[in-house]
Design an enzyme around this catalytic site. Structure first.
Site, PDB file in Angstrom:
ATOM      1  N   GLU A  69      -9.255   1.191   2.284  1.00 40.85           N
ATOM      2  CA  GLU A  69      -9.972  -0.734   1.355  1.00 40.85           C
ATOM      3  C   GLU A  69     -11.157  -0.686   1.546  1.00 40.85           C
ATOM      4  OE1 GLU A  69      -8.824  -3.643   5.246  1.00 40.85           O
ATOM      5  OE2 GLU A  69      -8.542  -1.804   5.773  1.00 40.85           O
ATOM      6  N   SER A  86       0.930  -1.510   0.246  1.00 44.53           N
ATOM      7  CA  SER A  86       0.231  -0.204   0.385  1.00 44.53           C
ATOM      8  C   SER A  86       1.125   1.001  -0.072  1.00 44.53           C
ATOM      9  CB  SER A  86      -0.363   0.266   2.212  1.00 44.53           C
ATOM     10  OG  SER A  86      -0.111  -0.011   2.305  1.00 44.53           O
ATOM     11  N   HIS A  87       2.549   1.265   0.405  1.00 42.08           N
ATOM     12  CA  HIS A  87       3.367   2.543   0.588  1.00 42.08           C
ATOM     13  C   HIS A  87       3.965   2.282  -0.202  1.00 42.08           C
ATOM     14  CE1 HIS A  87      -0.378   3.493   3.959  1.00 42.08           C
ATOM     15  NE2 HIS A  87       0.266   4.694   3.697  1.00 42.08           N
TER      16      HIS A  87
END
Lengths: 343, 343
Positions: free
Chosen positions: A188, A47-48
């Site tokens: 999400e 995600s990062h």
């Protein structure tokens, strides 16, 4: 993950540098961002990692950010280092102020870094782990956009407001956590919406303030904090310390500033660092042993320390010298590199 | 509350001083403790008011504590004030170090107080509110006894580990919270047990590590943290910062040290203080307004800020000049005063 592509650690960094440079980031910003994305990708923190290149490119494309602006360190003789990102991405400002924070922490025992006027998209754990690598304990907090309702509320006032902490462990991965004070990650909810799946109970309210499990209604309404009124109180503390304390925006103001534009939010960040040698009167070994005993007591009962999955990925990926990313992501990144080139 | 007794603010303090002195506390300790109990009782904070006199008397009766010992301030030129309570109650140590913490915070922008070797029974909000009364923001943390299981665990490793925070609001009550990182207060479980009522789901496990709603099984097993793995991570951070960082006991060690004896737990405490003037580059008014806007946005939607009930009680009790306590508590306190006298 279905089909994957293998990228060496150099390839991750080079791909990142290439996209960032072509998008309009100057070399100093590009290096600071690429290094952080590489750090995240080595830990399989999808995600990062490379995924964030899209947000970086969007933010600069929208004309919100100056890719060449130099962060300005404000001189101080106290225990607070203030660095003005001047409307650039936060990471170069962090890099510039980090040696000063470390030095101030070793001098004063406790010190803080305030990053002002920055666009922010990154995880906080790479930053607190830079400090624990230097033998210091560290905490970091940022606001975001006011997507999250306070306990008992009906609409967004608070950001997803993450809190990260890292504690140095000699010869071992540090004790690190980095969690959003929202019950659910914003991204999400979007994934649930695309998949047509209902949200779990207790993570969101609709625009009328009623509980909802419908992802779209949640996007139109607000998210809730984790841990009910306690998580809500913690989130407000983060707003105050990473906002008004350091002369920077709350999540409400950051949301207004963005005025519906995409890209990274614009606000400040605060980091606190603690020197165990100074706090313990030099008894670091005895106290390290005391902390290790606690960690052992936790893991001996089958509980996991935070970040263990990430550290396992780091060990595996570093050992084998490559990471795996989804083939679709890789394709999208190549397209992004070409678009950026063509601009 | 059924039948109550009215006590003036002077009567609360005098009754506390009398019981503490008769129990064996020297005048300095008695004043520091009585002042805190009075502060709590004015706010109708029953759990940490006069009721705590029983724990103070028990702790001294068990011979665990020296009621006359003088806390020792360790000289330092950094931003950390360390005060050794030398096995006394924490509150006199706090009082002694408070002016130094305030001075260091104003000098360095950020500063910390570490209280070592103290018995601890008090709420943290009176301490962080002393700092917000001085125009500083403050955070406080303590371990306790290892009654609380980490997320995914089967037995107690962590304390109830409260976190308190206060933010100064000019001309208004501060923004303050003070919450245990356990899902439930230890004392509440005892109340459920006496009442024969089942606990809510999700607050405790039995000695085999299985979820339980039976209060006795919970007392024999362990409590859980609030907010699942996030609350658990926060609780571990508090263990580290208020334990090994400051050269003092974890909750595991505090529990061993007590070895089943009742009374107050023995460990350390950490406080962090922040000077808004230094962090904001002197722009306190603008940033106060920014914080107030956030508070207004929260209360305008019908949500409550933490501690509002306490502040309402304070205003009411201060205005009318007396507090009400349960007649049974008052009777027990008078009996305690007589017993202590007779000893």
């Amino acid at each position: 993950m279905s089909e994957t592509v293998k990228l060496s650690l150099d390839e991750i960094r080079d791909l990142s540098l290439s996209i960032l440079t072509k998008s309009g980031f100057g070399p100093d910003h590009a290096v600071a961002i690429a290094d952080t994305l590489t750090t995240c990708q080595i830990d399989d923190c999808q995600s990062h990692g490379l995924f964030r290149l899209f947000m970086c490119a969007d933010t600069i494309k929208a004309g919100q950010i100056d890719g060449h602006v130099e962060p300005v360190l404000e001189p101080s003789d106290n225990a607070v280092v203030r660095v003005n990102a001047q409307g650039g991405m936060s990471l170069l400002a962090f890099e510039k102020a980090l040696p000063v924070l470390i030095e101030k922490t070793r001098t004063h025992g406790i010190a803080a870094m305030a990053i002002n006027r920055c666009f922010h998209f990154s995880a906080l754990w790479p930053e607190v782990e830079r400090l624990s690598s230097a033998g210091l304990a560290a905490m970091a907090m940022v606001p975001s956009h006011s997507w999250v309702a306070p306990a008992g509320g009906t609409r967004g006032s608070l950001g997803t407001n993450p809190l990260a902490f890292s504690w140095p462990r000699r010869g071992k991965d540090p004790f690190t956590f980095d969690f959003a004070t929202s019950a659910f990650a914003r991204g999400e909810i979007e994934l649930y919406r695309r998949a047509g799946k209902p949200l779990p109970e207790g993570v969101a309210i609709d625009k009328y303030g009623n509980p909802t499990t419908d992802p779209q209604a949640a996007m139109d309404g607000a998210m809730l904090t984790f841990g009910s009124y306690k998580g809500s109180a913690l989130s407000i503390m983060i707003e105050l310390l990473a906002g008004p304390l350091i002369d920077d925006l709350t999540s409400l103001e950051s949301m207004e500033y963005a005025d519906g534009a995409g890209g990274a939010p614009y606000h400040g960040e605060i980091l606190l660092a603690f020197d165990p040698a100074q706090f313990s009167g030099g008894r670091v070994d005895e106290n390290d042993a005391r902390a290790e005993r606690l960690f052992t007591d936790i893991t001996d009962q089958g509980a996991r320390l935070p970040s263990q999955r990430r550290f396992a990925a780091r060990a595996r990926n570093t050992e084998r010298g490559y990471v795996e990313i989804a083939k679709t992501l890789h394709g999208d990144l190549q397209a992004l590199a070409e678009q950026a080139q063509a601009r």
